[in-house]
Design a protein around this motif. Structure first.
Motif, PDB file in Angstrom:
ATOM      1  N   HIS A   9      -5.316   3.864   3.612  1.00  0.00           N
ATOM      2  CA  HIS A   9      -3.976   4.153   3.081  1.00  0.00           C
ATOM      3  C   HIS A   9      -3.641   3.251   1.882  1.00  0.00           C
ATOM      4  O   HIS A   9      -2.537   2.727   1.767  1.00  0.00           O
ATOM      5  CB  HIS A   9      -2.922   3.983   4.175  1.00  0.00           C
ATOM      6  N   LEU A  10      -4.599   3.108   0.996  1.00  0.00           N
ATOM      7  CA  LEU A  10      -4.437   2.171  -0.113  1.00  0.00           C
ATOM      8  C   LEU A  10      -3.663   2.828  -1.259  1.00  0.00           C
ATOM      9  O   LEU A  10      -3.937   3.965  -1.651  1.00  0.00           O
ATOM     10  CB  LEU A  10      -5.810   1.719  -0.604  1.00  0.00           C
ATOM     11  N   SER A  11      -2.709   2.073  -1.791  1.00  0.00           N
ATOM     12  CA  SER A  11      -1.935   2.513  -2.958  1.00  0.00           C
ATOM     13  C   SER A  11      -1.848   1.356  -3.939  1.00  0.00           C
ATOM     14  O   SER A  11      -1.819   0.188  -3.540  1.00  0.00           O
ATOM     15  CB  SER A  11      -0.522   2.955  -2.562  1.00  0.00           C
ATOM     16  N   PHE A  12      -1.790   1.712  -5.229  1.00  0.00           N
ATOM     17  CA  PHE A  12      -1.612   0.678  -6.243  1.00  0.00           C
ATOM     18  C   PHE A  12      -0.794   1.243  -7.387  1.00  0.00           C
ATOM     19  O   PHE A  12      -1.058   2.334  -7.888  1.00  0.00           O
ATOM     20  CB  PHE A  12      -2.951   0.166  -6.772  1.00  0.00           C
ATOM     21  N   SER A  13       0.205   0.467  -7.809  1.00  0.00           N
ATOM     22  CA  SER A  13       1.049   0.836  -8.955  1.00  0.00           C
ATOM     23  C   SER A  13       1.099  -0.332  -9.919  1.00  0.00           C
ATOM     24  O   SER A  13       1.291  -1.484  -9.503  1.00  0.00           O
ATOM     25  CB  SER A  13       2.469   1.186  -8.499  1.00  0.00           C
ATOM     26  N   GLY A  53     -10.782  -8.729  -3.544  1.00  0.00           N
ATOM     27  CA  GLY A  53      -9.693  -9.673  -3.360  1.00  0.00           C
ATOM     28  C   GLY A  53      -9.117 -10.211  -4.644  1.00  0.00           C
ATOM     29  O   GLY A  53      -8.316 -11.163  -4.637  1.00  0.00           O
ATOM     30  N   LEU A  54      -9.479  -9.610  -5.792  1.00  0.00           N
ATOM     31  CA  LEU A  54      -8.972 -10.066  -7.081  1.00  0.00           C
ATOM     32  C   LEU A  54      -7.634  -9.437  -7.433  1.00  0.00           C
ATOM     33  O   LEU A  54      -6.954  -9.894  -8.338  1.00  0.00           O
ATOM     34  CB  LEU A  54      -9.992  -9.756  -8.181  1.00  0.00           C
ATOM     35  N   LEU A  55      -7.281  -8.348  -6.739  1.00  0.00           N
ATOM     36  CA  LEU A  55      -5.986  -7.690  -6.915  1.00  0.00           C
ATOM     37  C   LEU A  55      -5.400  -7.422  -5.532  1.00  0.00           C
ATOM     38  O   LEU A  55      -6.130  -7.188  -4.569  1.00  0.00           O
ATOM     39  CB  LEU A  55      -6.133  -6.356  -7.664  1.00  0.00           C
ATOM     40  N   THR A  56      -4.057  -7.433  -5.471  1.00  0.00           N
ATOM     41  CA  THR A  56      -3.363  -7.119  -4.222  1.00  0.00           C
ATOM     42  C   THR A  56      -2.820  -5.697  -4.298  1.00  0.00           C
ATOM     43  O   THR A  56      -2.120  -5.355  -5.260  1.00  0.00           O
ATOM     44  CB  THR A  56      -2.193  -8.093  -3.991  1.00  0.00           C
ATOM     45  N   PRO A  57      -3.139  -4.847  -3.319  1.00  0.00           N
ATOM     46  CA  PRO A  57      -2.647  -3.473  -3.376  1.00  0.00           C
ATOM     47  C   PRO A  57      -1.139  -3.404  -3.163  1.00  0.00           C
ATOM     48  O   PRO A  57      -0.543  -4.300  -2.555  1.00  0.00           O
ATOM     49  CB  PRO A  57      -3.401  -2.777  -2.244  1.00  0.00           C
TER      50      PRO A  57
END
Length: 529
Positions: A9-13, A53-57
């Motif tokens: 259920h990964l989302s990124f904006s 782990g370089l970005l937080t979703p």
């Protein structure tokens, strides 16, 4: 460390973005290599950086959490030294030596990263990433800048890696040679809007594309059947409406019954009333069936629209007989003036539009003094020149010499293979500063290169491929009579490469292209208009 990473259920904006880059996506990454595929800017690199782990979703999870394992991310660009370069340089263990031998790493390369060619930097960058031996390893476009031999060497080294591997690439041959599954980022049209979905396909690129084509054919058949059913019900409903209208007309203007024949009049009224009820019920039933058929059509997801038009550029070729030229002799790789004729380590072979750099057997020269031997080179006002050759044989040196010969008044567009670090900011600032007449032209050309102008205007960060497309589209405003592109297919997805090749083929001015993709050179330069 688990043998599989699970994304749920990964989302990124991006901050301030009008819509998510991707929303509520799931996938599994088992041990071995998984290819992430999709158009430029669709979110491949973002997902890879989240996994490391370089970005937080924005929402969702990666299991096990990146904080619980060792990960390494080998970025697309090779402008910065790898973080573990010194460690790799000083390690002469058997695994380190094997990596050096496999990838052809020169002993002096770690000491002079800044002077290496793009392909040499990329080889060293990949070697450092594999040397780290992490639990999870992401290689982001590892074959950018590299020649065929190096691509094969990288594939060999990847197959020896035991990590959970994530490969972000548009290199079909590399994916086929290394990957057990492909995860494709696909833009789908769902209920009136486009959204990004992830589709898993077993095997490398070729097998995945075959499976994908079969799935798309099935969806097309389903959509056709659903649309046919919807059309049939709509036609039946229209016929029922016509019958009801005819009955109403007969009732109000029709049959004459003796006004004194009460039994006949009552029977006629009762029959008409029952007919009206039956017709209305049948009509309502058809309406319900039509609504259900319409929902069935809307529930079938289809590929989002692609732009397959042509880029229109109104230019005239240069009136100069020879916009660029280089005299016969030798050229130093570092751009300096040769002290003499020198012992060349490579040479340029000219065969019509195809220029090929190649190493001279047994030639040995210190890297700082390396030179390439060239015949007299000439680029005419309509010539399309394609340059290829192995890494480190002087392709960029030849291009630099051609550019030095240009008249400063000649309108030219030059896009280098390694962009400056502030390139993205400069391009977006230039776009925002365009007039109301210029901006639509740039956005139209950008769309024809398989890119989304709405996301561009929303201010979302650019991927390297998107930045390269925007640089070209902005540069076309100057109506260049010479275009020089050094490795333009780096970072571009396959559809974008094809669109760019089509445009360059029809470009009327002088063109110089450096690329390891021979098909691209054939399309852009061979038999040019």
């Amino acid at each position: 460390m688990a043998t599989t990473l699970v994304v749920r259920h990964l989302s990124f904006s991006h901050p301030g973005a009008a819509e998510p880059l991707f929303d509520d996506v799931d996938c599994s990454l088992p041990a071995g290599w998984t290819a992430l595929l999709g158009d430029n800017g669709c979110g491949k690199t973002t997902l890879a950086r989240i996994v490391c782990g370089l970005l937080t979703p924005t929402r969702g999870s990666v299991s096990p959490a990146p904080s619980t394992f060792v990960s390494a991310y080998c970025e697309q660009e090779c402008t910065r030294e790898p973080a573990n370069l010194e460690e790799f340089r000083d390690d002469w263990s058997a695994p380190s030596v094997a990596l050096r031998d496999t990838l052809g790493i020169g002993d002096d390369w770690p000491y002079r990263f800044a002077t290496l060619s793009g392909g040499e930097r990329k080889r060293l960058q990949v070697a450092c990433a594999l040397f780290a031996n992490p639990d999870v390893l992401v290689l982001d476009e590892p074959t950018n800048h590299v020649d065929t031999a190096t691509r094969e060497a990288i594939a060999h080294a990847m197959r020896a890696c035991n990590s959970i591997g994530v490969l972000v690439s548009h290199d079909v041959e590399l994916i086929d040679a290394t990957c057990a599954q492909c995860i494709m980022f696909e833009r789908r049209h769902v209920r009136g809007r486009n959204r990004t979905v992830l589709e898993r396909y077993a095997g490398g690129y070729t097998k995945a594309q075959q499976t994908r084509a079969l799935r798309r054919a099935e969806v097309a058949d389903q959509l056709e059947a659903a649309q046919h059913a919807q059309q049939s019900i709509a036609q039946a409903q229209e016929r029922r409406r016509a019958m009801m209208d005819a009955a109403t007309a007969r009732k109000h203007g029709g049959w004459k019954i003796d006004r004194l024949d009460h039994d006949a009049r009552n029977t006629h009224k009762w029959n008409e009333k029952q007919a009206d009820k039956a017709s209305a019920a049948a009509y309502r039933a058809l309406g319900s069936r039509l609504a259900a058929a319409q929902r069935a059509v809307e529930s079938i997801t289809t590929d989002a629209k692609r732009y397959d038009g042509a880029i229109a550029v109104d230019i005239e070729p240069s009136a100069r007989r020879e916009p660029a030229h280089v005299d016969a002799g030798v050229l130093r790789f570092d751009g300096g003036a040769p002290a003499g004729s020198g012992d060349a380590v490579s040479e340029l072979v000219v065969d019509g539009w195809h220029w090929h750099t190649q190493a001279i057997p047994d030639a040995q020269t210190d890297g700082a003094d390396a030179v390439i031997r060239v015949p007299r080179l000439s680029v005419g006002p309509r010539d399309h020149i394609g340059i290829d050759g192995a890494n480190g044989t002087g392709k960029s040196t030849v291009v630099r010499a051609l550019l030095t010969s240009l008249d400063t008044e000649l309108p030219a567009l030059v896009i280098n293979q390694i962009p400056s670090e502030d390139e993205q900011t400069r391009l977006l600032t230039q776009l925002q500063g365009l007039s109301n007449a210029e901006r639509p032209r740039v956005l139209s050309a950008y769309a024809q290169l398989n890119a989304d102008p709405d996301r561009l205007m929303a201010g979302e960060p650019l991927s390297p491929g998107q930045a390269q497309k925007l640089a070209l589209c902005l540069g076309l405003l100057r109506k260049p009579q010479l275009i020089v592109l050094d490795e333009p297919t780096n970072h571009l997805d396959l559809h974008s490469k094809q669109a760019l090749a089509r445009f360059l083929h029809t470009y009327l001015g002088a063109l110089v292209v450096v690329s390891h993709d021979r098909w691209f050179l054939d399309e852009a330069c061979g038999c040019a208009v």
